[in-house]
Design an enzyme around this catalytic site. Sequence first.
Site, PDB file in Angstrom:
ATOM      1  N   HIS A 125      22.607 -87.393 -17.126  1.00 31.68           N
ATOM      2  CA  HIS A 125      23.207 -86.475 -18.099  1.00 31.68           C
ATOM      3  C   HIS A 125      24.716 -86.665 -18.230  1.00 31.68           C
ATOM      4  O   HIS A 125      25.454 -85.686 -18.363  1.00 31.68           O
ATOM      5  CB  HIS A 125      22.921 -85.022 -17.692  1.00 31.68           C
ATOM      6  CG  HIS A 125      21.474 -84.649 -17.718  1.00 31.68           C
ATOM      7  ND1 HIS A 125      20.981 -83.501 -17.118  1.00 31.68           N
ATOM      8  CD2 HIS A 125      20.409 -85.261 -18.284  1.00 31.68           C
ATOM      9  CE1 HIS A 125      19.675 -83.441 -17.309  1.00 31.68           C
ATOM     10  NE2 HIS A 125      19.304 -84.498 -18.014  1.00 31.68           N
ATOM     11  N   CYS A 126      25.207 -87.886 -18.209  1.00 29.50           N
ATOM     12  CA  CYS A 126      26.655 -88.081 -18.282  1.00 29.50           C
ATOM     13  C   CYS A 126      27.192 -87.668 -19.659  1.00 29.50           C
ATOM     14  O   CYS A 126      26.605 -87.993 -20.689  1.00 29.50           O
ATOM     15  CB  CYS A 126      27.008 -89.532 -17.970  1.00 29.50           C
ATOM     16  SG  CYS A 126      26.142 -90.771 -18.944  1.00 29.50           S
TER      17      CYS A 126
END
Length: 534
Positions: free
Chosen positions: A471-472
């Site tokens: 989930h960057c």
Amino acid sequence: MVAKGYDYIIVGAGSAGCIVANRLSADPACRVLLLEAGGSDRNFWLKLPVGYYRSIYDGRFSRLFLTEPGEGTAGRPIMWPRGRVLGGSSSINGLIFIRGQHEDFDDWERLGATGWSYRDVLPHFRKYERYRGGESQYHGALGEFEVSDLRNDNPAAAAWVAAAVEFGLPHNDDFNGATTHGVGRYQLGIGRHWRSSAASAFLRPVAQRANLTVMTGAHASRVLFSGRKATGVEWIRQGQRFGAQADREIVLSAGALQSPQLLQLSGIGPADLLRGLGIGVVVDAPEVGSNLQDHYQARLIVRLKRPISLNDQVRSPYQLAKMSAEWLFAGRGPLTVGAGQVGGAACTEYATAGRPDVQFNVMPLSVDKPGEPLHRYSGFTASAWQCHARSRGTLAIRSTDPLDQPRIAPNYFAEEIDRKTLVGGMNILRDIFRQKSFRDLWDIEVAPGPEAPGPASLWEFARRTGGTVFHCVGTCRMGSDDRAVLDPDLRVRGVDGLRVIDASVMPQITSANTNAASLMIGEKGAALVLSAKS
């Protein structure tokens, strides 16, 4: 070699880029070029919902980035796969469809992203959604992206939800409704049989538009400028360099890793970094590549007493045949699941104002990582991650080679509160395992096991064995202050004709999985571009 001119050039056919291409090309007078470094998404495993287990680490569909080793990961680099295919990461992700807490978006506005409060973004969520449960105050039913309730019944997963309610968490029938607090069944980005991806929902239905050009295998190398006006894009394809002019705007939708990389390669970024590599500075923008955020999870695994785990089902020819029939004839069963079947959000002792600070992801299976064989015992996994870690990382190019991966330093757990919160979430999971509805289903805690009885040993387990939830976000922050990379209309500060529209614009990570919010950013971002045109 210079290609013909366009009105708009979009870099990246991922979650946001496909929506932007769809919306801009709806006007037949607009000439749109969409560049994608990867290839076609026409592959069975990219379509079958459970196929992400095979595709997420497959180099044909995913670019595998390595982070810098860090103290918070016990000196380990962490592999970050990002979609390198039409649809981007929406073609390889775990399908969980959850927007995040309403307060996430109110926080964005409080942090300077004017016009991005929950009330502002809800219409854009509803516009692209086709929820099979029907239209409501919170859901759309007329959009292109199909969303379904979980269509798999597993007795261990149901028992876990019951145990979590016994622990004291409320039952939640809709994490995309009034609140994310509580536990229940997740919604997934799937239709009757197949995965919903940005490519299948927004790109393929309009691919024949005469004014839309989709070019795969095209790795963008830099944005071209005339003074401070973005005028075109250069890319590499089959070893040759090409370029095209954009008469109106250029949109970077290359994702939280490659949009900031492309800005830096193009002369927009920290001046000292750029000059050190011999790149001419167009805009000294110190925060390009900063504010990097991710969700980091720790997974607890128990061994079930009865063979009701997916680990058992995949080793039974009868069960495999049953799964296939369920999927084929009813659109149900284990082949329709994502990376989590049930879960929810809870408050540790460190939460404030009753707002959940940990998210749970629960699966009736166990595995070391997607793509590897399931364990041979009857495994059951529950993972925890922090909703909003305080630690922030950085991204910086290493060279002027656009094919060279940037230096990615997530800086996981630099802040002590992040460590305490994750351990608090793990303790809650242990307590849920011990509740009446679940405690008689298992006999051994495989991980972290009895050798991790307290906070110090749980933290050591998490840093040595945990990892990314993929989930960057946040590396091209939008805001109203002068240091923000983008203004609230997603325009790059200091230049004209250039926007970023993808997960990198988030001032703060959403509390849950990020794909639904990335799609919303594409929808709202396209509306901002169109409003500027008119």
